[in-house]
Design an enzyme around this catalytic site. Structure first.
Site, PDB file in Angstrom:
ATOM      1  N   CYS A 151       2.295   0.141  -8.631  1.00  0.00           N
ATOM      2  CA  CYS A 151       3.347   0.740  -7.803  1.00  0.00           C
ATOM      3  C   CYS A 151       4.621   0.881  -8.630  1.00  0.00           C
ATOM      4  CB  CYS A 151       3.560  -0.022  -6.514  1.00  0.00           C
ATOM      5  SG  CYS A 151       3.851  -1.733  -6.774  1.00  0.00           S
TER       6      CYS A 151
ATOM      7  N   GLU B  51       5.720  -3.341   1.168  1.00  0.00           N
ATOM      8  CA  GLU B  51       5.858  -3.035  -0.258  1.00  0.00           C
ATOM      9  C   GLU B  51       5.018  -1.782  -0.480  1.00  0.00           C
ATOM     10  OE1 GLU B  51       5.443  -2.634  -3.798  1.00  0.00           O
ATOM     11  OE2 GLU B  51       4.279  -4.493  -3.952  1.00  0.00           O
TER      12      GLU B  51
ATOM     13  N   GLY C  38       2.406   2.257   5.462  1.00  0.00           N
ATOM     14  CA  GLY C  38       3.573   1.524   5.974  1.00  0.00           C
ATOM     15  C   GLY C  38       4.183   2.200   7.187  1.00  0.00           C
TER      16      GLY C  38
ATOM     17  N   GLY D  63       0.836  -1.205   0.000  1.00  0.00           N
ATOM     18  CA  GLY D  63       0.000   0.000   0.000  1.00  0.00           C
ATOM     19  C   GLY D  63       0.864   1.245   0.000  1.00  0.00           C
ATOM     20  N   SER D  64       0.296   2.320   0.531  1.00  0.00           N
ATOM     21  CA  SER D  64       1.010   3.596   0.482  1.00  0.00           C
ATOM     22  C   SER D  64       2.114   3.652   1.536  1.00  0.00           C
ATOM     23  CB  SER D  64       0.033   4.738   0.741  1.00  0.00           C
ATOM     24  OG  SER D  64      -0.459   4.615   2.063  1.00  0.00           O
TER      25      SER D  64
HETATM   26  C1  UN1 Z   1       2.049  -3.558  -7.712  1.00  0.00           C
HETATM   27  O1  UN1 Z   1       1.778  -2.612  -8.444  1.00  0.00           O
HETATM   28  O2  UN1 Z   1       1.764  -3.537  -6.483  1.00  0.00           O
HETATM   29  O3  UN1 Z   1       5.926  -5.419 -11.822  1.00  0.00           O
HETATM   30  C2  UN1 Z   1       2.648  -4.838  -8.179  1.00  0.00           C
HETATM   31  C3  UN1 Z   1       4.719  -5.200 -11.984  1.00  0.00           C
HETATM   32  C4  UN1 Z   1       3.755  -6.276 -11.552  1.00  0.00           C
HETATM   33  C5  UN1 Z   1       3.445  -6.179 -10.106  1.00  0.00           C
HETATM   34  C6  UN1 Z   1       3.061  -4.820  -9.623  1.00  0.00           C
HETATM   35  N1  UN1 Z   1       4.335  -7.552 -11.846  1.00  0.00           N
HETATM   36  O4  UN1 Z   1       4.295  -4.173 -12.487  1.00  0.00           O
END
Ligand code: UN1
Length: 509
Positions: free
Chosen positions: A297, A263, A246, A241-242
């Site tokens: 992300c 993450e 975290g 998440g953000s």
């Molecule tokens: C995410 O955005 O939390 O590498 C995961 C990537 C994907 C996973 C993204 N395999 O863009």
């Protein structure tokens, strides 16, 4: 930018119901949760939220199941994950439909997300026979020094809306073969796909004779997530998440000496060097920046381009953006689906206004689309903004499709720009110059957890470790040796001689 008209809420509801029916999910009717679709921005179903008592019971059930699961041989645990992988394969289309319905992903990306789950199941099955420990040369005669890896306990998985299924599977497939049990709190925005995944795992457990309680789903809001964070029975909290989230979770789990795997936010950059193959760079940039409507992300948020090729590169990116079809994520021609919510669209508008106030120029996009056809949804045109320098707004992650363009003169400057943000998830360089590529990957190059050459920042394979440094949280999930985060290590010294020899030549008695 061309548009495709989204379907009605009724059509989406029917699609969701038929997918859920084929998978075998019975919706928990009740109050507390709304299953929405960003395709129209409207509610599809009202669902019962898990209560605090039920969540507490879910943790006790997972603690109970751990007692037998931890001593089940790892290859036998792999059998459960192998069955899950088979069921995911069988229901790939229906699961992808649910991802499109709840996260708004275009069809190809939604199918890719389910493929990512199938892949991690295969990885985890192999891993179930490869939880290797080291044997270490002992300094003492007649002694054996070795490491063994044991299951940790209950893993609390807190996942986000944007990879509502794949991130769960990275954690769950690996945690299960490691001998842990799992309590999953998905995003409130994606209850349907969560119910579907959990149901398929229950089925896999029934088919392989495994107690159902090795995995429990809690469908609820932040308060239940906080319960998992505070609960000493939860050995590892794996949260996606953000950075803000975290920052709240990390110290709470640390205070009870629990473990975290975080993450969090990214602010990913690609450097485009003068030697770059610009056709290749263009495809890599547009997928990474505008794909998933900027809601990965790993989304490319900063383009750091050499000043000699900046105008040409930017013109080509802008021209490609003008052609991006926006709208119905189910339509094969669409490349940009909706944003998850109005809040996300507002954040984008505000970031663009700030960028302009900080000297930026919006070259394309930023306007909302389809507001007549889908008045409650948030379709936006992905934006490219040329910035005079890396100003305050560029240092923040706005979870929407905004690509800031910066220019550089020498590679050291480009690498410094890449590293000058608080986040450290993903990065890449487009260059045909080997020296530049290696310099970017070196210890004084990119400071990110993921550093690529001649591809974009997003779309990592499951075989590598996934995660990043600094405010991204430091955790690693998915492939490589990320499994170690889900286990505890014991160092074993065995004396098989008939003398008690002390280490470091110490003599006593
Ligand atoms: C995410 O955005 O939390 O590498 C995961 C990537 C994907 C996973 C993204 N395999 O863009």
């Amino acid at each position: 930018m061309p548009e495709t008209i989204p379907p009605s809420t009724e059509t989406v509801r029917e699609l969701a119901l038929s997918s859920l029916r084929r998978i075998g999910v019975v919706l928990p009717e009740g109050e507390g949760l709304h299953a929405r679709t960003p395709i129209t921005g409207e509610t599809l179903f009202r669902l019962a939220a898990t209560t605090a008592e039920e969540a507490d019971l879910a943790v006790s059930d997972a603690v109970g199941a751990f007692e037998t699961w931890r001593t089940t041989p790892a290859p036998a645990r792999g059998v459960l994950v192998r069955r899950l992988g088979e069921l995911l394969r069988e229901h790939k289309n229906d699961l992808a439909d649910l991802v499109t319905i709840e996260a708004g992903k275009i069809r190809s990306e939604a199918l890719g997300e389910i493929q990512e789950m199938i892949d991690i199941c295969e990885f985890a099955v192999g891993l179930s026979r490869q939880l290797y420990g080291r044997t270490i040369a002992s300094e003492r005669p007649g002694h054996r020094l070795a490491e063994t890896w044991h299951p940790l306990g209950v893993v609390g998985v807190i996942s986000a809306f944007n990879f509502p299924a794949a991130v769960w599977s990275w954690n769950t497939a690996v945690a299960l073969v490691c001998g842990d049990t799992v309590v999953w709190k998905p995003s409130e925005l994606t209850p349907l796909i969560s119910l579907a995944c959990s149901h398929l795992l229950d089925r896999a457990a029934a088919d392989t004779g495994v107690p159902r309680d090795v995995h429990r789903l809690v469908l609820a809001g932040r308060d239940i997530g906080e319960m998992l964070v505070e609960d000493p029975r939860v050995a590892l909290v794996s949260a996606t998440g953000s950075t803000r989230m975290g920052r709240a979770i990390g110290p709470k789990v640390a205070a009870r000496f629990g473990r975290t795997l975080l993450e969090l936010g990214g602010n990913n950059a690609s450097i485009v060097a003068p030697s770059a193959d610009l056709d290749l760079a263009l495809s890599g940039i547009v997928f990474a920046a505008a794909g998933t409507a900027g809601q990965r992300c790993t989304t490319l948020r900063r383009l750091i381009v050499h000043r000699d090729i900046a105008d040409e590169m930017v013109d080509r990116v802008v021209a490609a953006y003008r052609k991006l079809p926006i709208g119905d994520p189910f339509s094969d021609s669409t490349l940009v689906g909706p944003l998850i919510s109005r809040v996300a669209a507002d954040a984008m508008t505000q970031a663009l206004a700030r960028a302009e106030a900080e000297g930026g120029k919006v070259l394309v996009g930023g306007d909302s689309r389809l507001s007549e056809e889908a008045p409650h949804a948030s379709y936006v045109a992905p934006a490219v903004v040329r910035m005079p320098e890396q100003t305050a707004v560029v240092l923040e992650e706005t979870f929407a499709p905004i690509l800031y363009v910066l220019t550089y003169e020498d590679l050291d400057e480009a690498i410094a720009l890449n590293n000058a943000v608080p986040q450290g998830l993903s990065s890449s360089i487009f260059t045909l110059d080997q020296r530049e590529a290696e310099r970017f990957l070196a210890a004084d190059g990119s400071d990110c957890g993921i550093s690529n050459v001649n591809i974009g920042t997003s779309g990592a394979e499951i075989g590598g470790a996934f995660g990043g440094e600094k405010e991204t949280g430091g955790g690693r999930e998915s492939g490589s040796d990320s499994w170690r985060a889900y286990m505890r290590r014991a160092t074993n010294t065995v004396n098989y001689s008939s003398t008690l020899t002390l280490a470091q030549n110490v003599s006593f008695l």
